[in-house]
Design a protein around this motif. Structure first.
Motif, mmCIF file in Angstrom:
data_model
loop_
_atom_site.group_PDB
_atom_site.id
_atom_site.type_symbol
_atom_site.label_atom_id
_atom_site.label_comp_id
_atom_site.label_asym_id
_atom_site.label_seq_id
_atom_site.Cartn_x
_atom_site.Cartn_y
_atom_site.Cartn_z
ATOM 1 N N GLN A 13 0.834 -1.192 0.000
ATOM 2 C CA GLN A 13 0.000 0.000 0.000
ATOM 3 C C GLN A 13 0.875 1.250 0.000
ATOM 4 O O GLN A 13 2.047 1.206 0.409
ATOM 5 C CB GLN A 13 -0.917 0.007 1.216
ATOM 6 C CG GLN A 13 -1.966 -1.096 1.199
ATOM 7 C CD GLN A 13 -2.950 -0.988 2.353
ATOM 8 O OE1 GLN A 13 -2.627 -0.450 3.402
ATOM 9 N NE2 GLN A 13 -4.150 -1.496 2.136
ATOM 10 N N ALA A 14 0.301 2.329 -0.436
ATOM 11 C CA ALA A 14 1.015 3.601 -0.423
ATOM 12 C C ALA A 14 1.504 3.906 0.995
ATOM 13 O O ALA A 14 0.770 3.707 1.967
ATOM 14 C CB ALA A 14 0.112 4.715 -0.919
ATOM 15 N N GLY A 15 2.756 4.348 1.071
ATOM 16 C CA GLY A 15 3.367 4.634 2.357
ATOM 17 C C GLY A 15 4.176 3.496 2.940
ATOM 18 O O GLY A 15 4.956 3.704 3.871
ATOM 19 N N ASP A 16 4.008 2.310 2.397
ATOM 20 C CA ASP A 16 4.753 1.145 2.880
ATOM 21 C C ASP A 16 6.182 1.158 2.353
ATOM 22 O O ASP A 16 6.565 2.007 1.544
ATOM 23 C CB ASP A 16 4.059 -0.144 2.447
ATOM 24 C CG ASP A 16 2.798 -0.426 3.242
ATOM 25 O OD1 ASP A 16 2.041 -1.338 2.849
ATOM 26 O OD2 ASP A 16 2.558 0.274 4.263
ATOM 27 N N SER A 17 6.938 0.167 2.808
ATOM 28 C CA SER A 17 8.335 0.007 2.395
ATOM 29 C C SER A 17 8.557 -1.375 1.797
ATOM 30 O O SER A 17 7.850 -2.332 2.127
ATOM 31 C CB SER A 17 9.276 0.199 3.580
ATOM 32 O OG SER A 17 9.164 1.497 4.125
ATOM 33 N N MET A 84 13.233 0.870 -0.407
ATOM 34 C CA MET A 84 12.221 1.808 -0.901
ATOM 35 C C MET A 84 11.242 2.123 0.226
ATOM 36 O O MET A 84 10.539 1.228 0.709
ATOM 37 C CB MET A 84 11.478 1.201 -2.099
ATOM 38 C CG MET A 84 12.408 0.737 -3.209
ATOM 39 S SD MET A 84 11.527 0.187 -4.683
ATOM 40 C CE MET A 84 10.678 -1.243 -4.040
ATOM 41 N N ASN A 85 11.229 3.363 0.639
ATOM 42 C CA ASN A 85 10.333 3.821 1.698
ATOM 43 C C ASN A 85 9.310 4.794 1.139
ATOM 44 O O ASN A 85 9.488 5.352 0.062
ATOM 45 C CB ASN A 85 11.136 4.497 2.805
ATOM 46 C CG ASN A 85 12.132 3.567 3.461
ATOM 47 O OD1 ASN A 85 11.916 2.358 3.556
ATOM 48 N ND2 ASN A 85 13.236 4.122 3.932
ATOM 49 N N SER A 86 8.248 4.991 1.895
ATOM 50 C CA SER A 86 7.196 5.946 1.508
ATOM 51 C C SER A 86 6.763 5.726 0.063
ATOM 52 O O SER A 86 6.691 6.663 -0.741
ATOM 53 C CB SER A 86 7.695 7.385 1.691
ATOM 54 O OG SER A 86 8.086 7.615 3.026
ATOM 55 N N LEU A 87 6.464 4.495 -0.253
ATOM 56 C CA LEU A 87 6.126 4.155 -1.633
ATOM 57 C C LEU A 87 4.847 4.839 -2.076
ATOM 58 O O LEU A 87 3.909 5.051 -1.282
ATOM 59 C CB LEU A 87 6.008 2.640 -1.795
ATOM 60 C CG LEU A 87 7.358 1.913 -1.870
ATOM 61 C CD1 LEU A 87 7.194 0.438 -1.559
ATOM 62 C CD2 LEU A 87 7.976 2.111 -3.241
ATOM 63 N N LYS A 88 4.830 5.177 -3.359
ATOM 64 C CA LYS A 88 3.692 5.857 -3.967
ATOM 65 C C LYS A 88 3.150 5.002 -5.118
ATOM 66 O O LYS A 88 3.896 4.205 -5.693
ATOM 67 C CB LYS A 88 4.137 7.217 -4.520
ATOM 68 C CG LYS A 88 4.797 8.136 -3.505
ATOM 69 C CD LYS A 88 5.301 9.397 -4.175
ATOM 70 C CE LYS A 88 5.963 10.323 -3.177
ATOM 71 N NZ LYS A 88 6.461 11.577 -3.827
ATOM 72 N N PRO A 89 1.901 5.196 -5.482
ATOM 73 C CA PRO A 89 1.369 4.427 -6.623
ATOM 74 C C PRO A 89 2.194 4.616 -7.893
ATOM 75 O O PRO A 89 2.329 3.669 -8.685
ATOM 76 C CB PRO A 89 -0.046 4.991 -6.775
ATOM 77 C CG PRO A 89 -0.424 5.418 -5.390
ATOM 78 C CD PRO A 89 0.843 5.956 -4.795
ATOM 79 N N GLU A 90 2.764 5.785 -8.074
ATOM 80 C CA GLU A 90 3.575 6.029 -9.271
ATOM 81 C C GLU A 90 4.905 5.298 -9.259
ATOM 82 O O GLU A 90 5.643 5.317 -10.255
ATOM 83 C CB GLU A 90 3.813 7.527 -9.476
ATOM 84 C CG GLU A 90 4.327 8.259 -8.266
ATOM 85 C CD GLU A 90 3.217 8.935 -7.477
ATOM 86 O OE1 GLU A 90 2.151 8.312 -7.276
ATOM 87 O OE2 GLU A 90 3.424 10.088 -7.052
#
Length: 126
Positions: A13-17, A84-90
Motif C-alpha cells: 500500500q502507499a506509504g509502505d516500504s 524503498m520507503n514511503s512508496l507511492k502508486p507512481e
C-alpha cells in the motif's frame, strides 16, 4: 559473465516500504557499477539509482525517488539492495538491476550497462 537475479518485489500500500535485492553471480562483483531501473506499462525503462564499483562509494538517485530510496551493496554477499520507503502508486513498475564493469564511477545511462536481471514487479496501491 555476470548473472543477476532480483527479488523482493510485491504488492504493498502507499506509504509502505520494500527492500529489493539483486544477487550477482560471477567474479569481481566489487568491481562492477550497479544500477536499478524501472519500467512501468507503456513507458520506457528509467533510471532509479546507481552505486559505483571498484571501491567507489558514490551513489546517484533519480529526483523522483531521492530521499525515499536508498541503494547499497554488500560485496561480501555479491548483492545490491534498493530500500524503498514511503512508496507511492507512481512507483509501480517492474524493477531491474544492472551491472557494468567500471573504474569507480557511477553509471546512469541504461545503454552503458551490459548485464541485466529479469526484473521484479512492484505494485503500490493507493
Amino acid at each position: 559473465q555476470v548473472q543477476l537475479v532480483e527479488s523482493g518485489g510485491g504488492l504493498v500500500q502507499a506509504g509502505d516500504s520494500l527492500r529489493l535485492s539483486c544477487a550477482a553471480s560471477g567474479r569481481m562483483f566489487s568491481s562492477y557499477a550497479m544500477g536499478w531501473f524501472r519500467q512501468a506499462p507503456g513507458k520506457e525503462r528509467e533510471f532509479v539509482a546507481a552505486v559505483a564499483g571498484s571501491g567507489g562509494t558514490n551513489t546517484v538517485y533519480a529526483d523522483s525517488v531521492k530521499g525515499r530510496f536508498t541503494i547499497s551493496r554488500d560485496n561480501a554477499k555479491n548483492t545490491v539492495y534498493l530500500q524503498m520507503n514511503s512508496l507511492k502508486p507512481e512507483d509501480t513498475a517492474v524493477y531491474y538491476c544492472a551491472a557494468q564493469f567500471d573504474n569507480g564511477f557511477v553509471i546512469l545511462h541504461r545503454a552503458e550497462y551490459q548485464y541485466w536481471g529479469q526484473g521484479t514487479q512492484v505494485t503500490v496501491s493507493s
